[in-house]
Design a protein around this motif. Sequence first.
Motif, short mmCIF file in Angstrom:
data_model
loop_
_atom_site.label_atom_id
_atom_site.label_comp_id
_atom_site.label_asym_id
_atom_site.label_seq_id
_atom_site.Cartn_x
_atom_site.Cartn_y
_atom_site.Cartn_z
N HIS A 40 0.84 -1.20 0.00
CA HIS A 40 0.00 0.00 0.00
C HIS A 40 0.87 1.25 0.00
O HIS A 40 0.61 2.21 -0.76
CB HIS A 40 -0.91 0.00 1.23
CG HIS A 40 -1.73 1.26 1.36
ND1 HIS A 40 -2.94 1.43 0.73
CD2 HIS A 40 -1.48 2.42 2.04
CE1 HIS A 40 -3.41 2.63 1.01
NE2 HIS A 40 -2.55 3.25 1.81
N LYS A 97 2.37 2.11 -3.32
CA LYS A 97 1.43 2.73 -4.27
C LYS A 97 1.23 4.21 -3.98
O LYS A 97 1.00 5.01 -4.89
CB LYS A 97 0.07 2.03 -4.21
CG LYS A 97 0.07 0.59 -4.67
CD LYS A 97 -1.32 -0.01 -4.46
CE LYS A 97 -1.32 -1.50 -4.74
NZ LYS A 97 -2.66 -2.12 -4.44
N GLU A 147 -1.74 -8.28 -4.61
CA GLU A 147 -1.37 -6.90 -4.29
C GLU A 147 -0.10 -6.49 -5.05
O GLU A 147 0.00 -5.36 -5.53
CB GLU A 147 -1.13 -6.77 -2.79
CG GLU A 147 -2.39 -6.79 -1.95
CD GLU A 147 -3.17 -5.49 -2.05
OE1 GLU A 147 -2.61 -4.43 -1.75
OE2 GLU A 147 -4.34 -5.55 -2.45
N ALA A 204 -1.08 -5.88 -8.60
CA ALA A 204 -1.87 -4.65 -8.70
C ALA A 204 -1.01 -3.41 -8.64
O ALA A 204 -1.38 -2.36 -9.20
CB ALA A 204 -2.91 -4.61 -7.58
N GLU A 246 -5.63 -5.36 -16.20
CA GLU A 246 -6.71 -5.47 -15.22
C GLU A 246 -7.24 -6.89 -15.14
O GLU A 246 -7.60 -7.38 -14.06
CB GLU A 246 -7.84 -4.50 -15.57
CG GLU A 246 -7.51 -3.05 -15.30
CD GLU A 246 -8.71 -2.15 -15.45
OE1 GLU A 246 -9.82 -2.68 -15.73
OE2 GLU A 246 -8.57 -0.92 -15.28
N VAL A 291 -4.93 -8.87 -12.97
CA VAL A 291 -5.07 -8.49 -11.57
C VAL A 291 -6.35 -9.09 -11.00
O VAL A 291 -6.36 -9.63 -9.89
CB VAL A 291 -5.09 -6.95 -11.43
CG1 VAL A 291 -5.41 -6.55 -9.99
CG2 VAL A 291 -3.75 -6.36 -11.85
N TYR A 339 -6.69 -11.69 -7.81
CA TYR A 339 -7.54 -11.49 -6.63
C TYR A 339 -8.56 -12.62 -6.50
O TYR A 339 -8.81 -13.12 -5.38
CB TYR A 339 -8.25 -10.14 -6.71
CG TYR A 339 -7.43 -8.98 -6.21
CD1 TYR A 339 -7.01 -8.91 -4.89
CD2 TYR A 339 -7.07 -7.93 -7.07
CE1 TYR A 339 -6.25 -7.84 -4.42
CE2 TYR A 339 -6.31 -6.85 -6.61
CZ TYR A 339 -5.90 -6.82 -5.29
OH TYR A 339 -5.15 -5.76 -4.83
N ARG A 395 -9.84 -5.39 -1.06
CA ARG A 395 -8.63 -4.91 -1.73
C ARG A 395 -8.83 -4.87 -3.24
O ARG A 395 -8.40 -3.92 -3.91
CB ARG A 395 -7.44 -5.81 -1.38
CG ARG A 395 -7.07 -5.87 0.09
CD ARG A 395 -6.73 -4.54 0.68
NE ARG A 395 -5.58 -3.92 0.03
CZ ARG A 395 -5.12 -2.71 0.32
NH1 ARG A 395 -5.74 -1.98 1.24
NH2 ARG A 395 -4.07 -2.22 -0.32
N TYR A 429 -8.86 -1.44 -5.63
CA TYR A 429 -8.02 -1.35 -6.82
C TYR A 429 -8.84 -0.88 -8.02
O TYR A 429 -8.45 0.06 -8.73
CB TYR A 429 -7.39 -2.71 -7.11
CG TYR A 429 -6.73 -2.79 -8.48
CD1 TYR A 429 -5.48 -2.24 -8.69
CD2 TYR A 429 -7.39 -3.41 -9.54
CE1 TYR A 429 -4.88 -2.31 -9.95
CE2 TYR A 429 -6.80 -3.49 -10.79
CZ TYR A 429 -5.54 -2.93 -10.99
OH TYR A 429 -4.97 -2.99 -12.24
N SER A 485 -10.14 2.72 -7.77
CA SER A 485 -9.09 3.71 -8.03
C SER A 485 -8.83 3.89 -9.52
O SER A 485 -8.25 4.89 -9.94
CB SER A 485 -7.80 3.31 -7.32
OG SER A 485 -7.23 2.16 -7.93
N ARG A 486 -9.27 2.91 -10.31
CA ARG A 486 -9.05 2.96 -11.76
C ARG A 486 -10.33 3.30 -12.51
O ARG A 486 -10.41 3.11 -13.72
CB ARG A 486 -8.48 1.63 -12.24
CG ARG A 486 -7.15 1.27 -11.57
CD ARG A 486 -6.67 -0.10 -11.96
NE ARG A 486 -6.26 -0.18 -13.36
CZ ARG A 486 -5.05 0.14 -13.81
NH1 ARG A 486 -4.13 0.58 -12.95
NH2 ARG A 486 -4.75 0.03 -15.09
#
Length: 746
Positions: free
Chosen positions: A575, A578, A619, A622, A629, A632, A636, A658, A662, A665-666
């Motif tokens: 985290h 990032k 993570e 990511a 994507e 990722v 997950y 989580r 992710y 945020s995208r």
Amino acid sequence: NRLSDSCREMLKIAACFGSDFDKELVFVVLYKKGKENEGDTPLDLTDDSSIVDLEASVQQLERFRSSFDQDMEKLMACGLIEQANAGLMKFSHDRVWQAVIEADLAGSGVEAMHLKIGKLLFGLRNSPEHNREWIFFGAVDQLNRGSARLGVSNKVTLAKLNLRAAELAKNRSAFVPACGFLRSGIGLLEGTDKWGEHYDLCLELYSSAAEIEHCATNFEQCNKFVDEVNANARSVHDNFRAHLTRAQALSSQGKHQDSVECGLGILKLLGEEFPQKVNILHILGAITKAKRLLRGKSEEDLTSIPPMTDETKLCATKMMQHVANAMFFVKERSLLPLLYVRLLELSLVHGKNGYTAAAFASYAMMICKTSMDMDQAYKLGSLAWNMRDQADPNTVPTLNVIYYYFITHWKTPLRESLMLRGFEIGMEVGEMHHGLLCAGGYCGTYLQCGLPLKPIAEDLKNFLRLMQDYKQRGTYMIYTTYRQYILNLMGEAENPLVLTGDVMDEETFLKGATTANDEVAMWNFNHRYLSLAVWFGDMERALEYFDKTRKGALDVKSSFKHSEVSFLGGLIYFHMAKTTRKRAMMYKRKARSEMKYLEKWVKGGNLNCVDMLQLLQAEQLAGSKGAKEEDVRRAYDTAIQSSVRSGFLHLAALGNERAGRYFLSRGGGGEQDEQGWGSLYMTRAIDLYREWGAWGKVHAMEWQHEFLSSKPRSPSNEAKTLSTFQGRMRFSQRTVNQRERLSYDS
């Protein structure tokens, strides 16, 4: 005066037992009245010569029972007696009881009546028509009350009876009555040259009294009895029980350093000396010796060792195991490997004993830390566990802690490490310290399994009460942090990031732990704080407490807690990588370091770490530049599905959260709805958190993401969640049965 003679006689007999009395004992005495011995005739301790035969027929017995019940009902109707607990009656007021004593048993009459009742009951102690222990306890109690009329010879005999009664009471875990019998037995010898004329009896009475007072947490009285033994014992073997009891009592009070020093001093007297400062050469030498001792020995060889016959070595084994157990809770533990190897050597060279299973398990735990040879550790630990039926019952709770907390999770599902049986045995045999550690370990493992929070919150509340009742300060300090942590997750704390609420106050706790130099309590406090910070998304605070936890005192690295700490550290570092551009590479290196720790555990056969490792791998992906994507999402999903299969509800919830963060945020991706994958994963996460019972986390997510509170729960998602987790058997049936029969009585 208006009462019938039979009612007055009933009151008189009942008054001899106290303001509370056993109805059936009164019945037995009245039924047999007239056959008791008179005066100070010798007490016969043979097993059969004093049996009183039943002369009445069944019809006579039934008629007497009917008459007895009628008189009892009359006394209740008059308001003189009333029902107490099950099977017990009591005088309606202490003044009524005193009035009966003064009217019918004034002066020495009460002592004479006690003596008559005691001898009558003693004569019935082997009668098959009655509960023998129940009759025997009543007889000894009455004889004690009338002992002022006994001569010296009969007092000595009665002291032996008290010793026997105390042993029977201890076997029933009735420690308070056992204390009473032993104190009475000791009191009967006052006024004589007890240590000169009755040395063996005194040694047994005082040593037993010290042990029982320790079990009953009467530490001050325990020390007085220990001092009496030490002042009069004729050899180190004679006062060994007293020394061991003092060391155990110190540990029970959380004074582990004092306990270690006390134990090492006694070991020196027994010929077992250890270096004051341990260096790496000492440890390497001990490991080499252990390997040499075990080389070429099969499981059959290890289980068929001849019994130990050397009394000095047996005493040393007992004390050494205690010192090793106590040393685990102090800051300086460098001597532990030497203790574990010496314990192993004592059993292999001098013979098997009641502590051999614990010695094997302790060495297996040492292997986990020093060489990480988990196959050998699990093999030796399992052998030790299979020897538990041959072990001293007092060592079984210790064996439970070592085997289930440090060894089994390497090769078996974590949920099979729930150690309820160790708690039950500990409470039964008076090993409160490790028995309650087993209870705490059960709660900690329950949390790690991700099982619903509400049941364990209630269980832990009861266990904490027992820890207080039995004055287990150190254990209580550790597990108060657990319960407050659970309540914070459940939303029952004003600030979920602070360990202050119904159970504890953070500032008071820290002051107490610092004053007591309680490193283990502080480590667990930091660990709980670290976990809360991660769950509630305060990664800056989580980083601070991760560093504190890493530097903490608990260094037995085979505990599953350490894999959990590495997992949380990996999450924090990924985290931070990032969100902190300047130090991103450093945080990524640290995250990969924590991942390598988990990879090592998985390669060693610990499948309980797979889910955490897979989530860290997701993570890592990511946070990688150029990661697709779809890849990722697949990573997950792999971690989430693995957690579902393992039954780790909390990890499945965290994995969804989580993943959701992710994708949010995208921009969500727009494939499912206006929020995209982010909305889907976050909705699943909040459903799982609800099922876990983490309502504090649910409210925090709803407050942070408005769409979660305004969006109705998906019936299809809810049905899928419930069928996936609630239909899974996460307790073994053995554990379920043990939990159902738990007793929290102190």
